[in-house]
Scaffold this motif. Structure first.
Motif, PDB file in Angstrom:
ATOM      1  N   LYS A 151       1.254  -0.627   0.236  1.00 44.78           N
ATOM      2  CA  LYS A 151       0.004  -0.155  -0.040  1.00 44.78           C
ATOM      3  C   LYS A 151       0.837   1.424   0.463  1.00 44.78           C
ATOM      4  CE  LYS A 151      -2.555  -1.142   3.308  1.00 44.78           C
ATOM      5  NZ  LYS A 151      -3.970  -0.925   4.393  1.00 44.78           N
ATOM      6  N   GLU A 152       2.059   1.065   0.889  1.00 45.13           N
ATOM      7  CA  GLU A 152       2.897   2.027   0.707  1.00 45.13           C
ATOM      8  C   GLU A 152       3.307   2.778  -0.529  1.00 45.13           C
ATOM      9  OE1 GLU A 152       3.005   4.397   4.207  1.00 45.13           O
ATOM     10  OE2 GLU A 152       0.877   2.731   3.745  1.00 45.13           O
ATOM     11  N   LEU A 153       4.445   1.780  -1.345  1.00 47.32           N
ATOM     12  CA  LEU A 153       4.440   1.334  -2.566  1.00 47.32           C
ATOM     13  C   LEU A 153       4.051   2.379  -3.494  1.00 47.32           C
ATOM     14  CD1 LEU A 153       7.202  -1.171  -1.863  1.00 47.32           C
ATOM     15  CD2 LEU A 153       7.861   1.398  -2.009  1.00 47.32           C
ATOM     16  N   SER A 154       2.113   1.925  -3.646  1.00 45.22           N
ATOM     17  CA  SER A 154       1.419   1.178  -4.616  1.00 45.22           C
ATOM     18  C   SER A 154       0.825   3.298  -4.120  1.00 45.22           C
ATOM     19  CB  SER A 154       0.432   1.413  -4.325  1.00 45.22           C
ATOM     20  OG  SER A 154       0.573  -0.637  -4.458  1.00 45.22           O
ATOM     21  N   LEU A 155       0.940   3.972  -3.206  1.00 39.76           N
ATOM     22  CA  LEU A 155       0.624   5.498  -3.125  1.00 39.76           C
ATOM     23  C   LEU A 155       1.534   6.283  -3.590  1.00 39.76           C
ATOM     24  CD1 LEU A 155      -1.817   7.419  -2.246  1.00 39.76           C
ATOM     25  CD2 LEU A 155      -0.950   6.801   0.164  1.00 39.76           C
ATOM     26  N   ASN A 156       2.746   5.872  -2.831  1.00 37.16           N
ATOM     27  CA  ASN A 156       3.857   7.018  -2.785  1.00 37.16           C
ATOM     28  C   ASN A 156       4.747   6.699  -3.738  1.00 37.16           C
ATOM     29  OD1 ASN A 156       3.644   8.688   0.002  1.00 37.16           O
ATOM     30  ND2 ASN A 156       3.010   6.498   0.090  1.00 37.16           N
ATOM     31  N   LEU A 157       4.465   5.743  -4.468  1.00 38.64           N
ATOM     32  CA  LEU A 157       5.912   5.644  -6.049  1.00 38.64           C
ATOM     33  C   LEU A 157       5.573   5.605  -7.130  1.00 38.64           C
ATOM     34  CD1 LEU A 157       8.496   5.917  -6.404  1.00 38.64           C
ATOM     35  CD2 LEU A 157       8.625   2.778  -6.556  1.00 38.64           C
ATOM     36  N   PHE A 158       4.527   4.675  -7.179  1.00 39.63           N
ATOM     37  CA  PHE A 158       3.645   3.672  -8.424  1.00 39.63           C
ATOM     38  C   PHE A 158       3.261   4.847  -9.156  1.00 39.63           C
ATOM     39  CE2 PHE A 158       4.589  -0.491  -6.569  1.00 39.63           C
ATOM     40  CZ  PHE A 158       5.860  -0.716  -6.841  1.00 39.63           C
ATOM     41  N   PRO A 159       2.869   5.552  -8.858  1.00 40.73           N
ATOM     42  CA  PRO A 159       1.617   6.696  -9.631  1.00 40.73           C
ATOM     43  C   PRO A 159       2.712   7.657 -10.222  1.00 40.73           C
ATOM     44  CG  PRO A 159       0.716   6.571  -7.143  1.00 40.73           C
ATOM     45  CD  PRO A 159       2.214   5.763  -7.155  1.00 40.73           C
ATOM     46  N   ALA A 160       3.506   8.646  -9.472  1.00 43.28           N
ATOM     47  CA  ALA A 160       4.822   8.931 -10.458  1.00 43.28           C
ATOM     48  C   ALA A 160       5.382   8.097 -11.700  1.00 43.28           C
ATOM     49  CB  ALA A 160       5.593   9.273  -9.484  1.00 43.28           C
ATOM     50  N   VAL A 161       6.061   7.257 -11.263  1.00 48.57           N
ATOM     51  CA  VAL A 161       6.665   6.536 -12.131  1.00 48.57           C
ATOM     52  C   VAL A 161       5.535   5.669 -13.488  1.00 48.57           C
ATOM     53  CG1 VAL A 161       7.331   4.095 -12.882  1.00 48.57           C
ATOM     54  CG2 VAL A 161       7.748   5.360 -10.688  1.00 48.57           C
ATOM     55  N   ARG A 162       4.089   5.806 -12.740  1.00 50.12           N
ATOM     56  CA  ARG A 162       3.211   5.126 -13.637  1.00 50.12           C
ATOM     57  C   ARG A 162       3.026   6.464 -15.067  1.00 50.12           C
ATOM     58  NH1 ARG A 162       0.154   1.681  -9.807  1.00 50.12           N
ATOM     59  NH2 ARG A 162       0.871  -0.132  -9.983  1.00 50.12           N
ATOM     60  N   LEU A 163       2.522   8.089 -14.072  1.00 50.93           N
ATOM     61  CA  LEU A 163       2.160   8.791 -14.956  1.00 50.93           C
ATOM     62  C   LEU A 163       3.503   9.742 -15.846  1.00 50.93           C
ATOM     63  CD1 LEU A 163      -0.039  10.623 -12.339  1.00 50.93           C
ATOM     64  CD2 LEU A 163      -0.937   9.532 -14.572  1.00 50.93           C
ATOM     65  N   ASP A 164       4.777   9.121 -15.619  1.00 50.48           N
ATOM     66  CA  ASP A 164       5.575   9.281 -16.137  1.00 50.48           C
ATOM     67  C   ASP A 164       5.809   9.159 -17.064  1.00 50.48           C
ATOM     68  OD1 ASP A 164       6.228  11.894 -13.695  1.00 50.48           O
ATOM     69  OD2 ASP A 164       8.260  10.805 -13.017  1.00 50.48           O
ATOM     70  N   ARG A 165       6.068   7.617 -17.273  1.00 50.33           N
ATOM     71  CA  ARG A 165       6.042   6.863 -18.363  1.00 50.33           C
ATOM     72  C   ARG A 165       4.948   7.074 -19.738  1.00 50.33           C
ATOM     73  NH1 ARG A 165       6.496   1.456 -15.939  1.00 50.33           N
ATOM     74  NH2 ARG A 165       4.062   1.257 -15.895  1.00 50.33           N
ATOM     75  N   ALA A 166       4.045   7.430 -18.945  1.00 46.37           N
ATOM     76  CA  ALA A 166       3.257   7.995 -20.175  1.00 46.37           C
ATOM     77  C   ALA A 166       3.282   9.131 -20.483  1.00 46.37           C
ATOM     78  CB  ALA A 166       1.899   7.156 -19.914  1.00 46.37           C
ATOM     79  N   LEU A 167       3.634  10.272 -20.408  1.00 45.72           N
ATOM     80  CA  LEU A 167       3.461  11.858 -20.583  1.00 45.72           C
ATOM     81  C   LEU A 167       4.632  11.910 -20.291  1.00 45.72           C
ATOM     82  CD1 LEU A 167       0.824  12.782 -18.313  1.00 45.72           C
ATOM     83  CD2 LEU A 167       0.416  13.195 -19.760  1.00 45.72           C
ATOM     84  N   LEU A 168       5.431  11.070 -20.116  1.00 46.61           N
ATOM     85  CA  LEU A 168       7.285  11.796 -20.766  1.00 46.61           C
ATOM     86  C   LEU A 168       7.108  11.880 -22.469  1.00 46.61           C
ATOM     87  CD1 LEU A 168       9.913  11.280 -18.396  1.00 46.61           C
ATOM     88  CD2 LEU A 168       9.975  13.125 -19.314  1.00 46.61           C
ATOM     89  N   PRO A 169       6.705  11.161 -23.477  1.00 47.47           N
ATOM     90  CA  PRO A 169       7.737  10.914 -24.096  1.00 47.47           C
ATOM     91  C   PRO A 169       6.549  12.577 -25.491  1.00 47.47           C
ATOM     92  CG  PRO A 169       6.317   8.606 -23.234  1.00 47.47           C
ATOM     93  CD  PRO A 169       6.450   9.922 -22.548  1.00 47.47           C
ATOM     94  N   GLY A 170       5.883  12.246 -23.977  1.00 48.60           N
ATOM     95  CA  GLY A 170       4.939  13.929 -25.228  1.00 48.60           C
ATOM     96  C   GLY A 170       6.526  14.894 -25.136  1.00 48.60           C
ATOM     97  N   MET A 171       6.382  15.571 -23.504  1.00 55.24           N
ATOM     98  CA  MET A 171       7.461  16.283 -23.021  1.00 55.24           C
ATOM     99  C   MET A 171       8.764  16.141 -23.835  1.00 55.24           C
ATOM    100  SD  MET A 171       6.937  16.372 -18.867  1.00 55.24           S
ATOM    101  CE  MET A 171       6.142  17.341 -18.351  1.00 55.24           C
ATOM    102  N   ILE A 172       8.950  14.778 -24.131  1.00 62.48           N
ATOM    103  CA  ILE A 172      10.315  14.556 -24.628  1.00 62.48           C
ATOM    104  C   ILE A 172      10.481  14.809 -26.238  1.00 62.48           C
ATOM    105  CG2 ILE A 172      12.310  13.163 -26.005  1.00 62.48           C
ATOM    106  CD1 ILE A 172      11.846  11.554 -23.409  1.00 62.48           C
ATOM    107  N   ALA A 173       8.987  14.851 -26.779  1.00 64.43           N
ATOM    108  CA  ALA A 173       9.202  14.847 -28.270  1.00 64.43           C
ATOM    109  C   ALA A 173       9.255  16.522 -28.567  1.00 64.43           C
ATOM    110  CB  ALA A 173       8.230  14.395 -28.545  1.00 64.43           C
ATOM    111  N   GLN A 174       8.805  17.310 -27.678  1.00 63.22           N
ATOM    112  CA  GLN A 174       8.229  18.871 -27.956  1.00 63.22           C
ATOM    113  C   GLN A 174       9.319  19.676 -27.474  1.00 63.22           C
ATOM    114  OE1 GLN A 174       4.217  19.432 -25.375  1.00 63.22           O
ATOM    115  NE2 GLN A 174       5.991  19.820 -23.772  1.00 63.22           N
ATOM    116  N   GLY A 175      10.429  18.821 -26.566  1.00 60.50           N
ATOM    117  CA  GLY A 175      11.733  19.329 -26.373  1.00 60.50           C
ATOM    118  C   GLY A 175      11.463  20.138 -25.222  1.00 60.50           C
ATOM    119  N   SER A 176      11.049  20.179 -23.977  1.00 59.74           N
ATOM    120  CA  SER A 176      10.511  20.919 -22.839  1.00 59.74           C
ATOM    121  C   SER A 176       9.857  20.363 -22.071  1.00 59.74           C
ATOM    122  CB  SER A 176       9.829  22.913 -22.893  1.00 59.74           C
ATOM    123  OG  SER A 176       8.861  22.687 -24.154  1.00 59.74           O
TER     124      SER A 176
END
Length: 259
Positions: free
Chosen positions: A104-129
């Motif tokens: 429960k502690e890992l699912s709340l405090n670590l995994f959401p950030a990892v999952r959202l970054d993993r999904a949204l970072l490619p778009g940031m990288i593509a726009q260069g910012s």
């Protein structure tokens, strides 16, 4: 804040934006002209539907729903602020932490950030910012063995993940920064102080003193306020902080006794 932080029209995702630090951050970014989507499990009436996603980010499905909404409503994202965190672990030290509590502690405090970054970072990288801000905690440096071992370990994992991510994506135009609050006077903190006050026969200020003493003292003499943490987050997300990446900014009133 009187300084123009140049956040107008930036597309911003802020998790856990209905209480405490998250709510203060949402309100500040909106005041500064950003286009904000926030999340929690239940939408308060004060937030319009178009700027809110009801989701449990401790689950993969919840993270997927938020990513889909961000892409559909904003067309991508310029700033992600990961505020979500907390602990429901029982007191009692390591022996009270079974397999379920650790998950429960890992699912709340670590995994959401990892999952959202993993999904949204490619778009940031593509726009260069882009800017990603992970809200950690001084607990990863000053854990309280009686009650915060698993929470502190999860926040330490988030901090290490954030540092590694910054080294990878900063050369691609995406800054990654950590904000590490100490004790913040949120609704939950107020409730804790009031409960301690009732148990010990003192008032609210006395309850606050009990908490500060358990932390080894706060030289500032009080907890931080949510808006103070939000001010730091807004600055770090802005072009004013364009050379800041990979670092952790502690906002704890001097609680941590080392430099």
């Amino acid at each position: 804040m009187s300084m123009d932080l140049e956040l107008q029209d930036l597309r911003v995702l802020i998790t856990a934006g209905t209480k405490g630090i998250g709510q203060a951050t949402v309100e500040l970014f909106r005041q500064l002209g950003a286009r904000v989507i926030t999340t929690a499990r239940v939408r308060p009436e004060s937030l319009p539907e178009e700027s809110f996603v009801a989701a449990d980010l401790a689950t993969l499905d919840g993270c997927t729903a938020v990513v889909d909404a961000v892409k559909r409503r904003l067309g991508g994202v310029d700033v992600i602020v990961h505020v979500l965190g907390g602990s429901s672990a029982p007191a009692g030290g390591f022996a009270a932490l079974d397999e379920s509590e650790w998950h429960k502690e890992l699912s709340l405090n670590l995994f959401p950030a990892v999952r959202l970054d993993r999904a949204l970072l490619p778009g940031m990288i593509a726009q260069g910012s882009g800017v990603i801000i992970h809200v950690t905690s001084i607990q990863h440096q000053l854990p309280l063995p009686e009650s915060t071992t698993a929470y502190a370990a999860a926040k330490a994992a988030l901090s290490t993940y954030s540092k590694s991510l910054s080294k990878e994506v900063t050369p691609k135009g995406v800054r990654v920064v950590r904000v590490s609050p100490g004790w913040v006077e949120t609704e939950a903190a107020v409730a804790l102080a009031e409960r301690l006050a009732e148990q010990t026969g003192t008032d609210y200020e006395g309850g606050k003193q009990i908490i500060m003493k358990s932390l080894g003292g706060i030289p500032l003499g009080r907890p931080s306020r949510p808006v103070e943490v939000a001010n730091l987050i807004a600055f770090l997300a802005s072009p004013r902080a364009a050379a800041i990446t990979g670092t952790e900014y502690v906002i704890d009133g001097g609680t941590i006794p080392t430099a």
